[in-house]
Design a protein around this motif. Structure first.
Motif, PDB file in Angstrom:
ATOM      1  N   LEU A  82       0.867  -1.176   0.000  1.00 39.09           N
ATOM      2  CA  LEU A  82       0.000   0.000   0.000  1.00 39.09           C
ATOM      3  C   LEU A  82       0.904   1.226   0.000  1.00 39.09           C
ATOM      4  O   LEU A  82       1.801   1.335   0.833  1.00 39.09           O
ATOM      5  CB  LEU A  82      -0.892   0.027   1.245  1.00 39.09           C
ATOM      6  N   TYR A 104       0.016  -4.340  -5.494  1.00 40.43           N
ATOM      7  CA  TYR A 104       0.468  -2.964  -5.290  1.00 40.43           C
ATOM      8  C   TYR A 104      -0.746  -2.061  -5.482  1.00 40.43           C
ATOM      9  O   TYR A 104      -1.232  -1.902  -6.601  1.00 40.43           O
ATOM     10  CB  TYR A 104       1.565  -2.614  -6.300  1.00 40.43           C
ATOM     11  N   LEU A 105      -1.237  -1.511  -4.395  1.00 42.87           N
ATOM     12  CA  LEU A 105      -2.405  -0.642  -4.436  1.00 42.87           C
ATOM     13  C   LEU A 105      -2.053   0.739  -3.920  1.00 42.87           C
ATOM     14  O   LEU A 105      -1.275   0.874  -2.968  1.00 42.87           O
ATOM     15  CB  LEU A 105      -3.536  -1.227  -3.577  1.00 42.87           C
ATOM     16  N   LEU A 106      -2.629   1.765  -4.537  1.00 44.96           N
ATOM     17  CA  LEU A 106      -2.456   3.130  -4.045  1.00 44.96           C
ATOM     18  C   LEU A 106      -3.477   3.398  -2.955  1.00 44.96           C
ATOM     19  O   LEU A 106      -4.663   3.089  -3.106  1.00 44.96           O
ATOM     20  CB  LEU A 106      -2.619   4.126  -5.192  1.00 44.96           C
ATOM     21  N   LYS A 107      -3.022   3.990  -1.853  1.00 40.00           N
ATOM     22  CA  LYS A 107      -3.889   4.186  -0.695  1.00 40.00           C
ATOM     23  C   LYS A 107      -5.134   5.003  -1.014  1.00 40.00           C
ATOM     24  O   LYS A 107      -6.234   4.672  -0.568  1.00 40.00           O
ATOM     25  CB  LYS A 107      -3.102   4.885   0.427  1.00 40.00           C
ATOM     26  N   ARG A 109      -6.781   5.194  -3.584  1.00 42.74           N
ATOM     27  CA  ARG A 109      -7.696   4.573  -4.538  1.00 42.74           C
ATOM     28  C   ARG A 109      -8.402   3.363  -3.938  1.00 42.74           C
ATOM     29  O   ARG A 109      -9.203   2.724  -4.599  1.00 42.74           O
ATOM     30  CB  ARG A 109      -6.931   4.165  -5.805  1.00 42.74           C
ATOM     31  N   VAL A 110      -8.089   3.071  -2.683  1.00 45.36           N
ATOM     32  CA  VAL A 110      -8.729   1.936  -2.017  1.00 45.36           C
ATOM     33  C   VAL A 110      -9.966   2.450  -1.291  1.00 45.36           C
ATOM     34  O   VAL A 110      -9.940   2.751  -0.104  1.00 45.36           O
ATOM     35  CB  VAL A 110      -7.766   1.240  -1.030  1.00 45.36           C
ATOM     36  N   GLN A 115     -13.480  -4.798  -2.203  1.00 49.02           N
ATOM     37  CA  GLN A 115     -12.417  -4.991  -3.183  1.00 49.02           C
ATOM     38  C   GLN A 115     -11.064  -5.128  -2.496  1.00 49.02           C
ATOM     39  O   GLN A 115     -10.222  -5.938  -2.919  1.00 49.02           O
ATOM     40  CB  GLN A 115     -12.395  -3.822  -4.173  1.00 49.02           C
ATOM     41  N   PHE A 116     -10.857  -4.350  -1.442  1.00 48.05           N
ATOM     42  CA  PHE A 116      -9.589  -4.433  -0.717  1.00 48.05           C
ATOM     43  C   PHE A 116      -9.421  -5.803  -0.074  1.00 48.05           C
ATOM     44  O   PHE A 116      -8.366  -6.440  -0.194  1.00 48.05           O
ATOM     45  CB  PHE A 116      -9.506  -3.341   0.344  1.00 48.05           C
ATOM     46  N   ALA A 119      -8.658  -8.324  -2.579  1.00 48.42           N
ATOM     47  CA  ALA A 119      -7.275  -8.210  -3.042  1.00 48.42           C
ATOM     48  C   ALA A 119      -6.318  -8.886  -2.062  1.00 48.42           C
ATOM     49  O   ALA A 119      -5.382  -9.572  -2.473  1.00 48.42           O
ATOM     50  CB  ALA A 119      -6.901  -6.742  -3.220  1.00 48.42           C
ATOM     51  N   ASP A 131      -2.986  -2.054  -8.948  1.00 48.16           N
ATOM     52  CA  ASP A 131      -3.726  -0.843  -9.236  1.00 48.16           C
ATOM     53  C   ASP A 131      -3.492  -0.442 -10.695  1.00 48.16           C
ATOM     54  O   ASP A 131      -2.355  -0.495 -11.172  1.00 48.16           O
ATOM     55  CB  ASP A 131      -3.259   0.276  -8.305  1.00 48.16           C
ATOM     56  N   GLU A 164      -4.656  -6.844 -13.100  1.00 47.31           N
ATOM     57  CA  GLU A 164      -5.466  -6.280 -12.022  1.00 47.31           C
ATOM     58  C   GLU A 164      -6.157  -7.366 -11.210  1.00 47.31           C
ATOM     59  O   GLU A 164      -6.824  -7.080 -10.215  1.00 47.31           O
ATOM     60  CB  GLU A 164      -6.496  -5.310 -12.606  1.00 47.31           C
TER      61      GLU A 164
END
Length: 215
Positions: A82, A104-107, A109-110, A115-116, A119, A131, A164
């Protein structure tokens, strides 16, 4: 499912802990710095680690470097990053190891809890959760001379959707094509990336990693 969390912001760290526990995860450690993260990962050997890239003491790359170091000792350790930003160099370093789940997720955009959580579960199971913004930036300077250059524009679209973490049916719905067409494109991707059938490796994950690494 056992989880290690590394996040320096106390409120976010506590929020992640409560969120994961509410969805039947067991948080075995929640830390705020890189050295403690590495120790926790090697001692607990969790099913998945949720890691912020920038942690004390220098707030540069301690989180990701600790996770990468632990992954060399525990091959295939699932890591979900994150981050506030796309750290291209560090993301590629993490993705260079083609064993185990990665995300790899952007904070910022969560937004969707479901979905989180999905993931986290996907990465723990050995899959990918990337992401779209991360994918876009990682591919910005991609080498077009390798096997990926053989893919058609549609095949690259399908592979981007795979990166994704989407299923064949979800890809079909987003690209407005049939599941049969998706399967055909995926088989073509496997062939062009020289990924023969194997009982040991997930060709789907290997294809995604090849895509993200620009190999």
């Amino acid at each position: 499912m056992r989880v290690v969390i590394a996040e320096d912001l106390a409120l976010l760290r506590e929020g992640l802990t409560q969120l994961l526990q509410a969805h039947d995860f067991t948080v075995v450690a929640a830390l705020d710095n890189g050295p403690d993260l590495h120790t926790a990962l090697t001692e607990h050997k969790p099913d998945v680690a949720v890691v912020d890239v920038r942690l004390p003491p220098t707030f540069t790359d301690e989180g990701l470097q600790a996770a990468i170091a632990a992954r060399t000792q525990i091959p295939g350790l699932p890591i979900l990053v994150l981050s506030q930003h796309v750290e291209q160099l560090y993301a590629r370093e993490l993705l260079s190891d083609d064993t185990g789940g990665v995300g790899y997720l952007l904070k910022d955009r969560v937004f969707d809890i479901g979905q989180f959580i999905e993931a986290v579960r996907r990465v723990a199971a050995g899959g990918t959760a990337m992401d779209p913004a991360v994918i876009s930036q990682l591919l910005a300077r991609q080498d077009q001379s390798g096997p990926l250059a053989q893919l058609t524009p549609r095949e690259r679209e399908v592979l981007a959707e795979m990166a994704e973490g989407r299923s064949n049916s979800a890809i079909a719905g987003r690209l407005y094509i049939t599941e049969k067409a998706v399967s055909k494109h995926i088989n073509n991707i496997f062939t062009k990336l020289d990924l023969p059938p194997s009982s040991d490796d997930s060709r789907r994950v290997l294809a995604v990693l090849a895509y993200l690494n620009g190999q």
